[in-house]
Every structure is written in C-alpha cells, then in structure tokens.
Design a protein around this motif. Structure first.
Motif, PDB file in Angstrom:
ATOM      1  N   GLU A 185      -6.241 -10.465   0.148  1.00 20.36           N
ATOM      2  CA  GLU A 185      -5.231 -11.440   0.568  1.00 20.36           C
ATOM      3  C   GLU A 185      -4.693 -12.212  -0.625  1.00 20.36           C
ATOM      4  O   GLU A 185      -3.482 -12.436  -0.749  1.00 20.36           O
ATOM      5  N   ALA A 186      -5.593 -12.600  -1.530  1.00 19.37           N
ATOM      6  CA  ALA A 186      -5.149 -13.300  -2.738  1.00 19.37           C
ATOM      7  C   ALA A 186      -4.273 -12.397  -3.598  1.00 19.37           C
ATOM      8  O   ALA A 186      -3.254 -12.830  -4.153  1.00 19.37           O
ATOM      9  N   LEU A 187      -4.647 -11.123  -3.715  1.00 18.53           N
ATOM     10  CA  LEU A 187      -3.849 -10.167  -4.490  1.00 18.53           C
ATOM     11  C   LEU A 187      -2.481  -9.975  -3.850  1.00 18.53           C
ATOM     12  O   LEU A 187      -1.453  -9.933  -4.545  1.00 18.53           O
ATOM     13  N   LYS A 188      -2.456  -9.883  -2.532  1.00 19.56           N
ATOM     14  CA  LYS A 188      -1.179  -9.696  -1.833  1.00 19.56           C
ATOM     15  C   LYS A 188      -0.227 -10.848  -2.105  1.00 19.56           C
ATOM     16  O   LYS A 188       0.962 -10.643  -2.383  1.00 19.56           O
ATOM     17  N   GLN A 189      -0.757 -12.067  -2.039  1.00 24.60           N
ATOM     18  CA  GLN A 189       0.083 -13.227  -2.313  1.00 24.60           C
ATOM     19  C   GLN A 189       0.558 -13.230  -3.760  1.00 24.60           C
ATOM     20  O   GLN A 189       1.693 -13.598  -4.062  1.00 24.60           O
ATOM     21  N   MET A 190      -0.293 -12.796  -4.675  1.00 28.15           N
ATOM     22  CA  MET A 190       0.070 -12.729  -6.085  1.00 28.15           C
ATOM     23  C   MET A 190       1.219 -11.745  -6.306  1.00 28.15           C
ATOM     24  O   MET A 190       2.091 -11.947  -7.158  1.00 28.15           O
ATOM     25  N   LEU A 235      -0.207  -4.942 -12.752  1.00 28.82           N
ATOM     26  CA  LEU A 235      -1.331  -4.560 -11.898  1.00 28.82           C
ATOM     27  C   LEU A 235      -1.223  -3.140 -11.358  1.00 28.82           C
ATOM     28  O   LEU A 235      -2.098  -2.712 -10.600  1.00 28.82           O
ATOM     29  N   CYS A 236      -0.187  -2.429 -11.707  1.00 27.99           N
ATOM     30  CA  CYS A 236      -0.069  -1.033 -11.257  1.00 27.99           C
ATOM     31  C   CYS A 236      -0.804  -0.139 -12.261  1.00 27.99           C
ATOM     32  O   CYS A 236      -0.194   0.600 -13.035  1.00 27.99           O
ATOM     33  N   THR A 237      -2.125  -0.214 -12.245  1.00 23.28           N
ATOM     34  CA  THR A 237      -2.969   0.511 -13.187  1.00 23.28           C
ATOM     35  C   THR A 237      -3.791   1.555 -12.439  1.00 23.28           C
ATOM     36  O   THR A 237      -4.070   1.400 -11.237  1.00 23.28           O
ATOM     37  N   PRO A 238      -4.215   2.622 -13.104  1.00 21.55           N
ATOM     38  CA  PRO A 238      -4.988   3.673 -12.415  1.00 21.55           C
ATOM     39  C   PRO A 238      -6.240   3.143 -11.727  1.00 21.55           C
ATOM     40  O   PRO A 238      -6.548   3.539 -10.599  1.00 21.55           O
ATOM     41  N   ARG A 239      -6.971   2.228 -12.379  1.00 19.44           N
ATOM     42  CA  ARG A 239      -8.204   1.727 -11.769  1.00 19.44           C
ATOM     43  C   ARG A 239      -7.922   0.909 -10.518  1.00 19.44           C
ATOM     44  O   ARG A 239      -8.611   1.045  -9.498  1.00 19.44           O
ATOM     45  N   VAL A 263      -9.662  -5.221   5.940  1.00 18.59           N
ATOM     46  CA  VAL A 263      -9.618  -4.689   4.569  1.00 18.59           C
ATOM     47  C   VAL A 263      -8.527  -3.632   4.454  1.00 18.59           C
ATOM     48  O   VAL A 263      -7.727  -3.643   3.515  1.00 18.59           O
ATOM     49  N   SER A 264      -8.480  -2.705   5.408  1.00 13.34           N
ATOM     50  CA  SER A 264      -7.477  -1.634   5.354  1.00 13.34           C
ATOM     51  C   SER A 264      -6.061  -2.192   5.423  1.00 13.34           C
ATOM     52  O   SER A 264      -5.176  -1.778   4.658  1.00 13.34           O
ATOM     53  N   VAL A 265      -5.845  -3.148   6.334  1.00 13.31           N
ATOM     54  CA  VAL A 265      -4.507  -3.717   6.499  1.00 13.31           C
ATOM     55  C   VAL A 265      -4.066  -4.445   5.230  1.00 13.31           C
ATOM     56  O   VAL A 265      -2.940  -4.269   4.748  1.00 13.31           O
ATOM     57  N   SER A 266      -4.961  -5.244   4.660  1.00 15.13           N
ATOM     58  CA  SER A 266      -4.601  -6.002   3.461  1.00 15.13           C
ATOM     59  C   SER A 266      -4.387  -5.086   2.257  1.00 15.13           C
ATOM     60  O   SER A 266      -3.494  -5.331   1.442  1.00 15.13           O
ATOM     61  N   ALA A 267      -5.185  -4.025   2.143  1.00 20.84           N
ATOM     62  CA  ALA A 267      -4.997  -3.079   1.042  1.00 20.84           C
ATOM     63  C   ALA A 267      -3.652  -2.372   1.157  1.00 20.84           C
ATOM     64  O   ALA A 267      -2.936  -2.193   0.161  1.00 20.84           O
ATOM     65  N   ALA A 268      -3.297  -1.967   2.378  1.00 23.17           N
ATOM     66  CA  ALA A 268      -1.999  -1.315   2.573  1.00 23.17           C
ATOM     67  C   ALA A 268      -0.855  -2.271   2.262  1.00 23.17           C
ATOM     68  O   ALA A 268       0.170  -1.878   1.690  1.00 23.17           O
ATOM     69  N   ALA A 269      -1.011  -3.553   2.622  1.00 21.66           N
ATOM     70  CA  ALA A 269       0.025  -4.540   2.312  1.00 21.66           C
ATOM     71  C   ALA A 269       0.183  -4.699   0.803  1.00 21.66           C
ATOM     72  O   ALA A 269       1.300  -4.856   0.294  1.00 21.66           O
ATOM     73  N   CYS A 270      -0.923  -4.651   0.059  1.00 23.83           N
ATOM     74  CA  CYS A 270      -0.843  -4.734  -1.404  1.00 23.83           C
ATOM     75  C   CYS A 270      -0.090  -3.541  -1.980  1.00 23.83           C
ATOM     76  O   CYS A 270       0.687  -3.679  -2.938  1.00 23.83           O
ATOM     77  N   VAL A 271      -0.306  -2.355  -1.413  1.00 31.40           N
ATOM     78  CA  VAL A 271       0.408  -1.164  -1.881  1.00 31.40           C
ATOM     79  C   VAL A 271       1.903  -1.318  -1.637  1.00 31.40           C
ATOM     80  O   VAL A 271       2.734  -0.967  -2.487  1.00 31.40           O
ATOM     81  N   VAL A 272       2.266  -1.864  -0.461  1.00 30.07           N
ATOM     82  CA  VAL A 272       3.683  -2.102  -0.178  1.00 30.07           C
ATOM     83  C   VAL A 272       4.281  -3.016  -1.241  1.00 30.07           C
ATOM     84  O   VAL A 272       5.348  -2.743  -1.803  1.00 30.07           O
TER      85      VAL A 272
END
Length: 489
Positions: free
Chosen positions: A160-165, A177-181, A197-206
C-alpha cells in the motif's frame, strides 16, 4: 506488532527504528550516536551485519561488540506519544523476528555495491521513508526489505505504501523502481493466496505501467502471464487491476504481439462481456482489445475467438462500453477474417441500428467508428449490400454523405453507399474527390484499422492526464484512473 509500516509513516521518525521500521520499545544508542531497537542491534551483532550508513564509525560485527546505551528519555517520549494518540505501547521485538528483519536487509544488500537506483541513495529521494534513511539504502532496497516480509498483513502495508509512492510518479520514482528484483517480487506477490496482497501488488504493477518507459520492461519481466491469469481471478478488484495493467501495457506497440501470443485476448473478451464486473474493468478490457487489435496478428486471433463478435455487439449496446466496442469492431473489419466474423455475427445490423436510432450522436467520434466498421465490412463482401439494406443502413449513410462538411467522415459514407447499392449519387459515378479517382486519392482508406487508429490515437495519448474516478472499495484505486477517459471527438 504495535504499529505496521503504513501507520509508522505518520509517526515522528525519531520514534521509529531504522531497521524494523516500527516504534521502538527498547531504544538504545550505538557508539555513532544513533538510536535503534535493542533487539535489532543485537540481531545485527549476532549475524555479523552492519548497515552501510554506520560504517566506518561503527562495526557491529567487531569483537567485542559495541556498547549499547539505553535511551531512557526517548523511551518515555514514545510511551507518552502512544498514550496521547491512543496507540498501544510498543512491545520489544523478539530475537526471532529481529533476525528475520536483518536477514531481509542482508538479502537485498549486495556487498560492495556502489550507488543506488539511478545512482541515487535512498535518502536523496523525496519519496523516501525516513526510518530507512539511516541505513543508507537505495529506494529499491528499502522497498524490497518490506516486501520480503513473510507476514501478509505487513506485506500488504508495504505494498500500500509502495502504491501511494507510485501514484504521482514525481521525480522519476516509477522509473527508479522498475527494476528486475522489484518486478520479480511483485510478480510473486500477485500470485499470493492472500487477497489483499495480490490486489495491492497488481495495483503497484498498474502504477508502474503508467510510465511509458517501463512498459516494455514490465512485459520482459514475465508479468503478462500472471496478469492474464488474474483476468479470470475470483476477486473483482484483481480482475479490475489486471485489465488496467494489460490496457496500459498494450498502448506500447512493441508489447502488442507478445501480449496476444501469451493468451490475453480470450479472457479480455470474457471480461468485456461479463455482467458481473463493473464498467471500469470492462472498459479497460475493451481498450486493451482495441490497442491489441491494431496488430494484424491479434486481429486474426480476435476474429477466431469464440463469441468475440457477440461480446462486441453486446458491449456496443451498452452506452458505458459503446466506444471501445466500436473501436475494436472498426479494427476487426480491417482484415478478411474479421469482416467475415463480423458479418456472420450480425454486426452490420447492430452498427447500422445504432446510427439509425441515434444511439450514437450525429457528428460524434462514435459515429466515425460506426462508419469505419461499416466501410470495412463492405469491402469485397457480396453479402454486405443485402444485409445493409435490410438494416436500413442506406438512409443513415446518405444522411452523413450528403451532410455539411467533408473530410474522412463524408468520404467513408459515400464509399460505403456504393457497396449498399441503389444510391443515385454513387450509381452515376459522381466523383467524391473533385474528379480524381477515389482509390488513387485516398489509398490510406484501404486499411480500415489504420483509419480507426487515425481517428483515436492523436487525441488519446494527450488525454493520459489527471482525471480521477471515485475510489472503489478497499481504497485500492490506482493512477490508471487518469488514463481511463476515452478519446473525445
């Protein structure tokens, strides 16, 4: 724990341990004068690890270990703060948890590594979290430390913090932050069995995909197979974010073939036709199909997909989905397989009916897509004329052809009227281009998909701007909301 990373973000940074990212229960001062949670320092000593920012002034791996001085004043201040804001007082970190935290730090910290993401240290970023600044971590490393946590609730807080960032993308944070790791971590977390976790990770990818420079890298990081699977996920929010990510990635021309090859077209069609999903997910699925169908291979793949035309015709009857559905049909009419599929599926009557009932406003961009689709279906198909006459297409085409103005709209209507037949102006051989041969004057019209792209593309990229929709449940909105405004005429 007394406070997760998301809550700690609003806490005075001096109250938070730079290693654990949580409020300190037993703060101690190391020889450099900095304060850490006692358990975290002891775990660093036990594992022989020293945060880079403490070297060379302090070596926690040295023998004997450095003296630790209790910071009683800070401990009292933290307790008073918790009482004042209504938080439970923090509990001391257990030895096992402290070692787990330090091992995560060690996992992301590459010995001898110079510089950080884009050559910047973590503390130089305006998007950095202050509790990690003392460790001298790069922005990528600080995010990874939290994502590697094995507790789903803390993973979700970190995401969630990453998504807001990533929402605003200021100062190049999306590119940094678009790094291979990090992409590998997000790929694994999208497949987590924990919904949040899945929803927030997918939101970060978007949000990462909103940076045009990231889109090819995201596809190369093997995220598309996971996103394709999520298009049929059990959770509506996952389907929503997956459709948004595929839509954003498909804007990049180089991504369209691999996304099609990896099987995105069938689940996108099912999502477009799904009455169980919201308009936003369905519109994103339609726009993803539009961009994918600009590629010839994907047009053929779409034409061969079971139920494709039925899904498109059904969506065109819904005002909220009409534009993307018509855009896809206009592209599909640009290939032989697509024309046959559209005609077999009743698209002639459906599109002509929209124009006849004024479901698409005269002179609108949607009317242009209708004309484009009808013109494409008319090319070289002997069945088109009879079907178009039965659907009353001649009347609406004549209205456009004889209407005011000129340009593409009027020219396409005249050309399609010829295929409908029985039109006096077309039968007389009247020139549509001031005496010049029509085919010679407008060779670009031989490819309907090119015409469709010309109608949409000049406006659309300029509209990838600050346009936000209302927040959906769980506050998992992403910056893709700014993309979702369809092109206007």
């Amino acid at each position: 724990r007394a406070m997760a990373g998301a809550a700690a973000a609003a806490t005075p940074p001096e109250f938070v341990c730079p290693i654990s990212g949580e409020l300190m229960a037993d703060p101690v001062i190391v020889p450099s004068g900095e304060t850490f949670e006692r358990g975290c320092v002891e775990a660093c000593v036990a594992l022989g690890f020293t945060p880079a920012a403490l070297l060379p002034s302090v070596d926690l791996a040295a023998s004997p270990p450095p003296a630790l001085i209790p910071n009683a004043n800070l401990r009292k201040a933290i307790s008073s703060y918790c009482d004042r804001v209504g938080l439970p007082r923090p509990l001391a970190v257990s030895p096992e948890e402290a070692r787990s935290i330090v091992r995560r730090l060690m996992a992301v910290r590459e010995p001898g590594r110079a510089g950080g993401v884009n050559g910047e240290r973590f503390e130089s970023s305006s998007s950095s979290s202050p509790e990690f600044a003392a460790l001298g971590l790069t922005l990528e490393e600080a995010v990874l430390v939290r994502l590697l946590d094995d507790e789903p609730s803390r993973q979700e807080g970190a995401l969630e913090a990453l998504k807001q960032m990533l929402r605003g993308g200021e100062n190049g944070v999306r590119r940094a932050l678009c790094t291979p790791r990090l992409l590998d971590g997000l790929r694994r977390l999208m497949g987590s069995g924990h919904e949040g976790v899945s929803v927030s990770a997918a939101a970060c990818v978007v949000n990462l995909s909103l940076e045009p420079a990231n889109r090819v890298q995201l596809v190369r990081a093997e995220l598309v197979p996971v996103l394709v699977g999520l298009l049929a996920a059990a959770f509506p929010e996952l389907r929503d974010h997956a459709a948004g990510a595929v839509y954003s990635l498909s804007i990049e021309e180089r991504n369209r073939i691999p996304i099609g090859v990896l099987g995105a077209v069938p689940p996108l069609l099912r999502l477009l036709a799904s009455a169980a999903d919201g308009d936003r997910a369905r519109r994103d699925a339609g726009m993803a199909l539009y961009y994918l169908s600009l590629d010839e291979m994907n047009r053929s793949r779409l034409a061969r997909s079971a139920g494709a035309v039925a899904a498109l015709v059904g969506a065109a009857g819904d005002a909220a989905l009409r534009r993307p559905a018509l855009m896809v049909m206009a592209n599909l009419a640009g290939c032989g397989e697509g024309r046959e599929a559209l005609i077999d599926g009743g698209a002639v009557a459906a599109v002509a009916g929209l124009m006849r009932r004024a479901a698409v406003a005269p002179g609108s961009t949607e009317e242009e897509y209708c004309l484009s689709a009808l013109h494409g279906m008319s090319r070289g198909n002997v069945r088109f004329g009879g079907l178009a006459r039965a659907a009353g297409a001649g009347e609406v085409l004549r209205r456009v052809a004889e209407g005011p103005g000129g340009g593409v709209r009027r020219d396409v209507a005249w050309r399609t009227l010829r295929a409908v037949g029985g039109v006096a102006a077309a039968a007389t051989g009247e020139s549509l281009y001031g005496g010049e041969d029509a085919a010679a004057a407008a060779p670009w019209m031989d490819d309907v998909s090119v015409m469709s792209e010309a109608m949409a593309m000049p406006q659309f990229p300029r509209r990838l701007v600050e346009h936000a929709h209302g927040a959906p449940p769980r506050s998992n909105t992403t910056a893709l909301d700014r993309l979702r405004q369809a092109p206007n005429g």
